[in-house]
Write an enzyme that holds these catalytic residues in place. Structure first.
Site, PDB file in Angstrom:
ATOM      1  N   THR A   1       0.884  -1.277   0.013  1.00  0.00           N
ATOM      2  CA  THR A   1       0.188   0.077   0.256  1.00  0.00           C
ATOM      3  C   THR A   1       0.792   1.141   0.015  1.00  0.00           C
ATOM      4  OG1 THR A   1      -1.958  -1.050   1.026  1.00  0.00           O
ATOM      5  CG2 THR A   1      -1.722   1.375   1.199  1.00  0.00           C
TER       6      THR A   1
ATOM      7  N   SER B   1       2.133  -7.715  -0.222  1.00  0.00           N
ATOM      8  CA  SER B   1       2.908  -8.584   0.447  1.00  0.00           C
ATOM      9  C   SER B   1       2.084  -9.970   0.765  1.00  0.00           C
ATOM     10  CB  SER B   1       3.359  -7.678   1.772  1.00  0.00           C
ATOM     11  OG  SER B   1       2.426  -7.953   2.578  1.00  0.00           O
TER      12      SER B   1
ATOM     13  N   THR C   1       2.029  -4.240   4.379  1.00  0.00           N
ATOM     14  CA  THR C   1       1.655  -4.552   5.777  1.00  0.00           C
ATOM     15  C   THR C   1       1.480  -5.753   6.063  1.00  0.00           C
ATOM     16  OG1 THR C   1      -0.336  -3.789   5.769  1.00  0.00           O
ATOM     17  CG2 THR C   1       1.083  -2.043   6.436  1.00  0.00           C
ATOM     18  N   ASP C   2       0.847  -6.641   5.344  1.00  0.00           N
ATOM     19  CA  ASP C   2       0.328  -7.775   5.640  1.00  0.00           C
ATOM     20  C   ASP C   2       0.978  -8.935   5.916  1.00  0.00           C
ATOM     21  OD1 ASP C   2      -2.247  -6.808   4.838  1.00  0.00           O
ATOM     22  OD2 ASP C   2      -2.192  -7.816   2.855  1.00  0.00           O
TER      23      ASP C   2
END
Ligand code: ASP
Length: 362
Positions: free
Chosen positions: A52, A89, A123-124
């Protein structure tokens, strides 16, 4: 005799009437001061991997483009940029993570002038990539992950601030020796403990039970404590075939059997509480151990150590101590390309637990 001449704009834009001699000295001084200024700026390299922070589903920006969105970069660091990958990710793989680790190592080797490296990442799965890189010992100087919960085109995006903080941390000599770091929402976290704890909140990243390592406040960095529980392994290859299974009320061992059938070399189980498993799961684990599959128990509670019972010890199950399942799995990913020796693997988990070598009292 000093000649007075119209000095052409060789070192400045405005022609001035001057002497060749004074002009020469001034030019020399200006060039020297200029080069001194740029040399003084710490060199930081930015590796973009996607996520993102670089646009996510609304169209990806390159590492160079996201760096241009960062306010106040001038005068902070001399930034070089590189697009390593452009993926969400959730598509990260052990192979890509290992290649990223090797790229970081090569950069520090080829460019000794670098103060640090910043990696932008979705972030995942950020907590996984950061921890694997930490285990692989890449952070001889600061390696700092930055991400964003909101894409760059939103007016309330958190990406540029997180990236600015990451560059600041990477540039700071005082941040050496802390391993791989993650910064989000002005906080600095160590790779071992950081987790994404919320799908959308700006303060989604936390280090449960231990807290952040520090904080960024404007141009000042505050270091609260140094990570005491770290492990660095020197390996040439990793083992990607390690899976993670979470137990639930009614677990019957079928997931463990499926993992064995699919050829996994390691299985991490997030078991109940301090190490409890239903008997059918234990039966499946026993079978897995007969096939020399490495099995690790960690607690599904998200905190606290697993203490193995006598039967699980007897069949060679390992305790992942207080690591969560994702992190306990990565220890096997990092180590099992080189060793499957159970005592050695157990010693890695103990090192990461912070346990002192000798017990105190009875
Ligand atoms: N889908 C994104 C990712 O690559 C989410 C994010 O970056 O926040 O992980």
């Amino acid at each position: 005799m000093i000649q007075t001449v119209l000095v052409p704009p060789t070192c400045g834009k405005t022609p001035i009437v001057f002497t060749w001699k004074i002009h020469g000295i001034l030019c020399g001084l200006l060039l020297w001061a200029g080069s001194l200024g740029s040399q003084e700026l710490p060199r930081v390299h930015l590796l973009g991997t996607g996520g993102t922070i670089s646009g996510g589903s609304s169209g990806s920006l390159s590492a160079s483009e996201i760096s241009k969105l960062v306010p106040g970069l001038d005068g902070l660091a001399d930034l070089s940029v590189e697009d390593f990958a452009t993926i969400g990710s959730s598509r990260m793989t052990p192979d890509l993570q290992f290649r990223l680790a090797r790229r970081v190592r090569a950069l520090f080797r080829e460019r000794p002038e670098l103060s640090g490296i910043v990696i932008t990442h979705g972030t995942d799965s950020l907590e996984e990539t950061a921890f694997l890189l930490d285990l692989l010992g890449v952070a001889e100087k600061p390696v700092v992950f930055a991400a964003a919960q909101r894409p760059p085109r939103r007016s309330d995006t958190d990406g540029p601030r997180n990236l600015l903080n990451a560059i600041r941390i990477a540039a700071a000599e005082g941040m050496r020796g802390l391993g791989v770091l993650v910064t989000m929402n002005d906080e600095i976290h160590g790779a071992r403990d950081v987790r994404k704890t919320h799908s959308i909140a700006l303060n989604a990243f936390a280090s449960p039970w231990v807290g952040p390592l520090g904080h960024v406040d404007g141009n000042r960095i505050y270091l609260f404590h140094r990570p005491a529980r770290r492990l660095e392994l020197e390996v040439d290859r990793i083992e990607p075939l390690v899976t993670l299974i979470r137990l639930f009320a009614g677990s019957d061992g079928s997931q463990v059997k499926a993992a064995v059938r699919s050829g996994q070399r390691g299985v991490v189980l997030e078991v109940f509480g301090r190490g409890n498993v239903p008997s059918k799961v234990l039966d499946a684990v026993r079978e897995a151990r007969k096939q020399e599959i490495v099995v690790v128990f960690t607690s599904r509670t998200g905190g606290g150590r697993v203490e193995l019972g006598s039967e699980t010890k007897r069949i060679g199950v390992l305790s992942g101590e207080d690591l969560d399942g994702l992190k306990a799995r990565l220890v096997l990913v990092a180590a099992m390309g080189t060793t499957t020796d159970l005592d050695e693997l157990a010693s890695y988990y103990r090192q990461l637990s912070g346990e002192l070598e000798t017990a105190v009292g009875n």
